[in-house]
Design an enzyme around this catalytic site. Structure first.
Site, PDB file in Angstrom:
ATOM      1  N   ASP A   1       0.861  -1.186   0.000  1.00 47.05           N
ATOM      2  CA  ASP A   1       0.000   0.000   0.000  1.00 47.05           C
ATOM      3  C   ASP A   1       0.895   1.233   0.000  1.00 47.05           C
ATOM      4  O   ASP A   1       2.122   1.106  -0.062  1.00 47.05           O
ATOM      5  CB  ASP A   1      -0.973  -0.006   1.192  1.00 47.05           C
ATOM      6  CG  ASP A   1      -2.304   0.652   0.822  1.00 47.05           C
ATOM      7  OD1 ASP A   1      -2.301   1.845   0.448  1.00 47.05           O
ATOM      8  OD2 ASP A   1      -3.339  -0.029   0.880  1.00 47.05           O
TER       9      ASP A   1
ATOM     10  N   HIS B   1      -2.776   3.208  -4.646  1.00 50.64           N
ATOM     11  CA  HIS B   1      -2.187   2.765  -3.371  1.00 50.64           C
ATOM     12  C   HIS B   1      -0.781   2.220  -3.597  1.00 50.64           C
ATOM     13  O   HIS B   1      -0.402   1.173  -3.071  1.00 50.64           O
ATOM     14  CB  HIS B   1      -3.084   1.719  -2.693  1.00 50.64           C
ATOM     15  CG  HIS B   1      -4.343   2.312  -2.106  1.00 50.64           C
ATOM     16  ND1 HIS B   1      -4.339   3.095  -0.970  1.00 50.64           N
ATOM     17  CD2 HIS B   1      -5.636   2.268  -2.516  1.00 50.64           C
ATOM     18  CE1 HIS B   1      -5.578   3.481  -0.691  1.00 50.64           C
ATOM     19  NE2 HIS B   1      -6.382   2.999  -1.615  1.00 50.64           N
TER      20      HIS B   1
ATOM     21  N   GLU C   1      -9.827   2.993  -5.146  1.00 51.30           N
ATOM     22  CA  GLU C   1      -9.425   4.364  -4.813  1.00 51.30           C
ATOM     23  C   GLU C   1      -8.227   4.837  -5.653  1.00 51.30           C
ATOM     24  O   GLU C   1      -7.146   5.054  -5.132  1.00 51.30           O
ATOM     25  CB  GLU C   1      -9.091   4.453  -3.314  1.00 51.30           C
ATOM     26  CG  GLU C   1     -10.279   4.111  -2.440  1.00 51.30           C
ATOM     27  CD  GLU C   1      -9.971   4.179  -0.946  1.00 51.30           C
ATOM     28  OE1 GLU C   1     -10.837   4.695  -0.209  1.00 51.30           O
ATOM     29  OE2 GLU C   1      -8.896   3.719  -0.514  1.00 51.30           O
TER      30      GLU C   1
ATOM     31  N   TRP D   1      -8.515  -3.133   8.155  1.00 52.17           N
ATOM     32  CA  TRP D   1      -7.545  -2.118   7.722  1.00 52.17           C
ATOM     33  C   TRP D   1      -6.773  -1.655   8.947  1.00 52.17           C
ATOM     34  O   TRP D   1      -7.347  -1.543  10.036  1.00 52.17           O
ATOM     35  CB  TRP D   1      -8.263  -0.951   7.040  1.00 52.17           C
ATOM     36  CG  TRP D   1      -8.965  -1.395   5.796  1.00 52.17           C
ATOM     37  CD1 TRP D   1     -10.305  -1.591   5.630  1.00 52.17           C
ATOM     38  CD2 TRP D   1      -8.362  -1.746   4.541  1.00 52.17           C
ATOM     39  NE1 TRP D   1     -10.564  -2.039   4.352  1.00 52.17           N
ATOM     40  CE2 TRP D   1      -9.387  -2.139   3.664  1.00 52.17           C
ATOM     41  CE3 TRP D   1      -7.037  -1.772   4.074  1.00 52.17           C
ATOM     42  CZ2 TRP D   1      -9.151  -2.552   2.348  1.00 52.17           C
ATOM     43  CZ3 TRP D   1      -6.799  -2.179   2.769  1.00 52.17           C
ATOM     44  CH2 TRP D   1      -7.846  -2.560   1.925  1.00 52.17           C
TER      45      TRP D   1
END
Ligand code: ACM
Length: 740
Positions: free
Chosen positions: A192, A253, A317, A445
């Site tokens: 990430d 990410h 995202e 998360w």
């Protein structure tokens, strides 16, 4: 009656009672369970009889080892002639994927399944049926007949090792628990923005550089898994019927990878590994062939390490500003006849999908992979809602549901009972598409999850999910809760730091009472037996530090630090509450514009003398305004002489929080006519992604005396072009107004 037999019966009676309780406390509840007559006596004469084959022998050894650990009874594996036995048997007549049949009679125990997977679950059930009996020489297992099979094929948990690294031993401990409750997928989020966690031999900087970041306090943090670690975890999981599905995030990410190899992004500019949370604009460049060569090489090594037929590529995202601004990406859109950057993302994902399919792997992606069109062979993981699920199902994709099960949600907002009651598959979006539903998983998360609170966030909620996905036909939460509570002694014995069922582990509230001149810290504890150890000098509390219960009062300023302990185990990272005495403390304060409802704090938050953290606007001590300015008037009551004013502001651009453009201090004697003491412009850098705390100070040569003080700070306004939230209003955060 011979004396020996009497003794045996006396011994067996309480054991039998305990065992009967175990039978009534299985999780997940089997599809069919029927108590029989009598019981099977387990002692060292019992043999475990397994069919031929490496896996069957391994399963038999797993059972032998668990029995030995729990009771000290050492069984042998091998065909029994006259001895009593536990027989593992491959039996094609047992119907259903992962199904098993477990029969306990006074003569023997038989676990039958059509394949190894079912056989292993049968062993897990038998293990749960064993009465707790440390150093017993004999255990009694009451007769029972169980027919069991799961409803859903994909029953998982996602662990995010990127935001906070999770040591191998802790990952393995979670695999033990998943396996005990018959969850069969560990989705391992390995890359990430804030960290790249998997060794890739061909690109060593991914981990030598991309696995490490500098935190707001200047410390370095990080870690990664070597390829040997990964093999070790995958093998450990395989032995326990758990499939490990790696997630390698793309095209977004990707900051940590871009830090290691800046040429992977379109601007090719050096950046640093972010130490804040949010969505970042540095993504893989879709226009460059070199990007795909890199990802191909990475996936080569990933595919070789993980035998699972699935590879998760993230896809969520993705801010696409860099693609819009890049000539190579625009060229790609032109060459491939792609209408917009959404279509370019779809093209990117489908190209990776072909790369994976050439290796026999199925692509899994978050539901954004539907944007711009998805290939129907991809598996879609729904996180945003039913509309995305409906879209995926209409498109013919197979689906994993994650959205309702986000375990980073505070426990009091998503309780164990909530998890148990949610039935996402009953939504109209799923009507007529049940055969496309693989199952569900609970993502954890880890922005706010560290090894200290990981298990408290997972359990017992994961145990509720395990039952729902295995056997959704049982609905009685009270019955589940009774069976759950029967698990706690076992979890305690394993030193699992599970959390409360329906409230947060600790919920702190600190306020200042101006009449009493007293700070009061209230701590709502999720377990009565949590001990809150604290220090007042800012040092780290330990198990010898003093404790308080629900309330701690302070009459003088201090730097309070608190760490919760339970059963001698520290939970959560310590929380710090720096309390500062000053002339604005506890004075009436009014705002011209109310703060944002989600970041308002108490009415006197800005004058409670408690300083916010240096890295987290969400700690409950910062106050935020969105699309509006800070304008606070403090009544110093009566006119008071002072020589300094100090206010702090916080920037965390990834979360849309920017410093103010201008900060002004003014005073008044009547609250009507105002005199400006100082105006300080700030050169805000909206694209600086570090956590920035800026203190604005006024220092008077000779003391100022005034009744009213007004602090105004001008919000940055709309987020600029190039920012992930371009065109949307920024937040302005401040934590305290200090007057000396
Ligand atoms: C996600 O929560 N961004 C998948």
């Amino acid at each position: 009656m011979p004396r020996r037999l009497v003794v045996l019966m006396l011994l067996a009676f309480p054991l039998f009672a305990q065992a009967a309780q175990a039978q009534a406390a299985l999780i997940p509840q089997p599809s069919r369970i029927e108590a029989g007559h009598g019981s099977f006596v387990l002692d060292r004469n019992v043999r475990i009889d397994a069919p031929a084959g490496r896996r069957a022998h391994e399963i038999a050894a797993f059972l032998r080892d668990r029995i030995r650990e729990d009771s000290g009874i050492a069984l042998r594996i091998g065909a029994a002639t006259r001895q009593p036995r536990i027989q593992l048997r491959i039996d094609p007549s047992v119907q259903g994927e992962e199904a098993y049949r477990l029969t306990v009679t006074p003569q023997r125990v038989v676990i039958a399944a059509a394949d190894d997977r079912g056989l292993f679950w049968g062993v897990q059930t038998l293990w749960q049926l064993l009465p707790p009996g440390h150093h017993a020489t004999t255990l009694a297992i009451p007769a029972v007949h169980i027919d069991d099979a799961p409803r859903y094929a994909w029953r998982g948990v996602m662990l995010d090792a990127a935001r906070h690294f999770i040591p191998v031993a802790l990952v393995k401990q979670q695999i033990d628990l998943l396996s005990r409750y018959k969850l069969n997928v560990l989705h391992w989020h390995l890359t990430d923005d804030q960290g790249w966690r998997i060794e890739i031999r061909k690109y060593p900087k991914l981990t030598s550089v991309g696995a490490w970041r500098t935190e707001a306090d200047g410390s370095r943090s990080g870690g990664f898994y070597t390829q040997q670690d990964i093999r070790d975890v995958v093998e450990y999981a395989r032995q326990r019927n758990v499939m490990v599905v790696p997630e390698i995030e793309m095209p977004g990410h990707a900051s940590a990878a871009v830090v290691a190899y800046p040429s992977l992004s379109c601007p090719k500019q050096p950046i640093v590994v972010p130490a804040t949370w949010g969505v970042f604009t540095d993504i893989y460049c879709a226009g460059d062939e070199a990007t795909f060569a890199f990802l191909h090489d990475v996936l080569d090594e990933v595919a070789a390490l993980f035998p699972a037929p699935y590879i998760h590529i993230g896809g969520d995202e993705v801010p696409k500003q860099q693609w819009t601004q890049s000539t190579s990406s625009q060229q790609r859109m032109h060459d491939e006849h792609l209408a917009d950057v959404e279509a370019l993302q779809s093209w990117f994902v489908q190209r990776i999908q072909r790369d994976l399919e050439a290796r026999g792997k199925t692509l899994v992606g978050w539901d954004e992979i539907l944007e711009g069109g998805a290939d129907r062979n991809a598996v879609v993981e729904m996180w945003r809602g039913d509309a995305e699920a409906a879209k995926a199902l209409a498109n013919g994709n197979r689906l994993i549901v994650a959205g309702p099960f986000y375990l980073d949600t505070p426990i009091e907002e998503l309780t164990t009972q909530d998890i148990y009651r949610i039935n996402p598959f009953a939504s109209p979006a799923f009507a007529g598409h049940q055969d496309q539903v693989l199952g569900a998983e609970a993502p954890l998360w880890s922005e706010y999850v560290t090894p200290r609170n990981l298990e408290a966030m997972l359990y017992p909620r994961v145990i509720a999910l395990a039952e729902r996905l295995w056997n959704p036909d049982v609905h009685d939460y009270a019955d589940f809760q009774r069976r759950l509570r029967a698990q706690y002694p076992w979890l305690d014995a394993q030193h699992i730091a599970y959390g409360p069922e329906d409230r947060d582990l600790v919920d702190y509230k600190l306020d200042y009472n101006p009449v009493q001149h007293r700070w009061r810290l209230r701590a709502a504890r999720g377990f009565d037996d949590i001990a809150l150890h604290y220090t007042t000098d800012g040092s780290e509390p330990n198990a010898q530090s003093p404790t308080f219960g629900d309330v701690l009062d302070r009459y003088t300023a201090a730097t309070l630090k608190v760490t919760p302990y339970r059963h001698g185990v520290p939970y959560l990272t310590s929380r710090m509450f720096p309390m500062v005495d000053n002339k604005a403390l506890g004075k009436p304060v009014t705002y011209l514009t109310a703060p944002d409802a989600h970041h308002a704090g108490t009415a006197t938050q800005l004058v409670d003398g408690v300083i916010g953290s240096s890295d987290d606007y969400n700690d409950g001590l910062w106050v935020g305004w969105r699309a509006s300015d800070l304008a606070a008037t403090i009544d110093l009551l009566p006119a008071t002489p002072f020589h300094s004013i100090q206010v702090r502001f916080l920037q965390q651009s990834g979360s849309w929080a920017l410093l103010p453009r201008l900060v002004t201090f003014a005073v008044s004697d009547d609250g009507k006519s105002w005199r400006t003491l100082q105006s300080t412009p700030i050169d805000v850098q909206p694209m600086d992604l570090r956590v920035l705390v800026r203190t604005v100070r006024f220092d008077a040569a000779t003391p100022v005396t005034a009744r009213y003080l007004r602090v105004t700070a001008q919000n940055y306004g709309l987020l600029p072009v190039g920012h992930e939230g371009a065109g949307k209003p920024a937040f302005l955060f401040t934590d305290e107004i200090l007057v000396q």
